[in-house]
Design an enzyme around this catalytic site. Structure first.
Site, short mmCIF file in Angstrom:
data_model
loop_
_atom_site.label_atom_id
_atom_site.label_comp_id
_atom_site.label_asym_id
_atom_site.label_seq_id
_atom_site.Cartn_x
_atom_site.Cartn_y
_atom_site.Cartn_z
CG ASP A 93 -2.02 1.00 1.16
OD1 ASP A 93 -2.08 1.74 0.16
OD2 ASP A 93 -2.82 1.06 2.11
CG ASP A 266 -6.03 -5.03 2.00
OD1 ASP A 266 -5.62 -4.61 3.10
OD2 ASP A 266 -6.56 -4.27 1.16
CB CYS A 304 -12.43 -26.00 10.05
SG CYS A 304 -11.05 -24.91 9.62
CB CYS A 306 -7.38 -24.50 9.77
SG CYS A 306 -8.00 -24.30 11.46
CB CYS A 309 -10.29 -26.88 13.12
SG CYS A 309 -11.09 -25.27 13.36
CG HIS A 335 -10.26 -20.95 12.66
ND1 HIS A 335 -10.78 -22.11 12.11
CD2 HIS A 335 -11.29 -20.05 12.71
CE1 HIS A 335 -12.07 -21.92 11.85
NE2 HIS A 335 -12.41 -20.68 12.20
#
Length: 370
Positions: A93, A266, A304, A306, A309, A335
């Site tokens: 940015d 974002d 999930c 991930c 999890c 997560h």
């Protein structure tokens, strides 16, 4: 051009698009969510963990890196990729939003922005030229043009003058940006006025940037207003270039942004709320600090995939928060980022399989904002 966009599929019922973004550090699938690594790090995460969860591009911030550790030091390391050990794409940015958020600590003129550092109070200066030169030293894949982010609400005269200044600043950024290994995106402004959004988009498209972002949204306006401005603005941008909505990262805004033709997003939201004990799920948000989870041996979200999890319970994570252990931040950040990346992957698949409207309808049927 260094950055190119390849449109693969467009939903015939909405503006949703699936495509490929080609960068110097690889080709990446859109629509995409970019984790925010403001200070050359995504808070509590390692680059290896980000790759493991499927992150593609990440975002770093010119304002923060300009102040600390300084662009020259990062250039000495070989650029931002080498400095932070990230070998995929990076978008930086320009610092316009951060300067805007300083309020009374900054003064805007045609030349640029004089402001007081939030770190030590020293007087600093950012202009289109300085912001562009800093980003070239950082050597990100995508540099952003320096703009003035318009607050909400803002009257028409102020918004018009600010929008026209952003165009003049964009021209100055284009003039000085001579990198052969870095692309640059322009930022469409115009506040909540469609006439000014049209003007800004036309002027920036005439400057032929590598891609276009839509700025000045998600600054406090109602979601219906944001969606209305988005619906007006995205069709004004070239279909063969990437479209990026800045600062948006909640599932409800992501699905509606994609429906209106946005490719890139974002936001610090998933990492910020993780530090406050909030987890993101397909049904809405969970506040894991709550006593209701003290004996809950389920993962944050059933099904999930991930790391968090697959290995930890809600009860354990709640204990970590109550004990003020740093691992709580790491596990829930992992997560939340995984959730958003998976959310974008599923939207992309739905677009490619001609079932995005059904995906959108099912999402809203199950998602409850709390």
């Amino acid at each position: 051009m260094v950055i190119t966009y390849e449109l693969q599929k467009e939903c015939p019922h909405t503006g949703a698009r699936a495509g490929l973004l080609h960068t110097p550090h690889g080709t990446f699938q859109t629509p995409m969510f970019m984790p925010v690594g403001t200070q050359a790090t995504v808070k509590t995460m390692t680059p290896e963990e980000l790759k493991e969860m499927g992150a593609q591009l990440i975002l770093s911030n010119t304002y923060h890196l300009f102040l600390r550790p300084g662009a020259d030091l990062i250039a000495e390391a070989g650029g931002l990729h080498q400095f932070m050990n990230w070998n995929q794409a990076i978008l930086t940015d320009s610092g316009g939003f951060q300067v805007f958020s300083l309020g009374d600590m900054r003064k805007i003129t045609e030349k640029g922005v004089t402001f007081r550092s939030h770190i030590d109070g020293s007087t600093q200066f950012l202009s289109p030229e300085v912001a562009t030169q800093v980003q070239m030293k950082l050597n990100s894949d995508i540099a952003m043009a320096f703009d003035e982010c318009i607050p909400y609400p803002a009257d028409y005269d102020y918004t018009k003058a600010s929008t026209e200044r952003t165009t003049r600043w964009a021209e100055r950024c284009r003039k000085i940006h001579d990198s052969k290994i870095q692309g640059m995106f322009g930022i469409v402004q115009g506040g909540m006025y469609k006439k000014l959004r049209t003007q800004s988009a036309k002027e920036l498209v005439d400057l032929d940037f590598d891609g276009y972002s839509i700025g000045g949204l998600s600054v406090g306006e109602p979601h219906d207003m944001m969606n209305d401005i988005l619906e007006h603005t995205t069709p004004l941008l070239p279909s063969h270039k990437a479209r990026y909505l800045m600062g948006v990262g909640t599932p409800d805004c992501l699905v509606e942004g994609v429906a209106r033709g946005v490719d890139m997003f974002d936001c610090v939201y998933p990492t910020r709320v993780a530090r406050n004990g909030m987890a993101m799920t397909w049904q809405g948000r969970l506040t894991l600090r709550n006593a209701t989870f003290a004996h809950d041996w389920n993962p944050i979200e059933d099904g999930c995939q991930c790391y968090t999890c697959k290995n930890y319970s809600r009860a354990y994570i709640r204990h970590l928060y109550k004990a003020e252990e740093i691992l709580a931040f790491r596990l829930v950040t992992y997560h939340n980022l995984y959730f958003l990346l998976e959310f974008m992957r599923r939207m992309r698949t739905a677009i490619l399989e001609d079932r995005f409207p059904a995906f959108r309808e099912e999402f809203w049927a199950n998602y409850h904002k709390k």
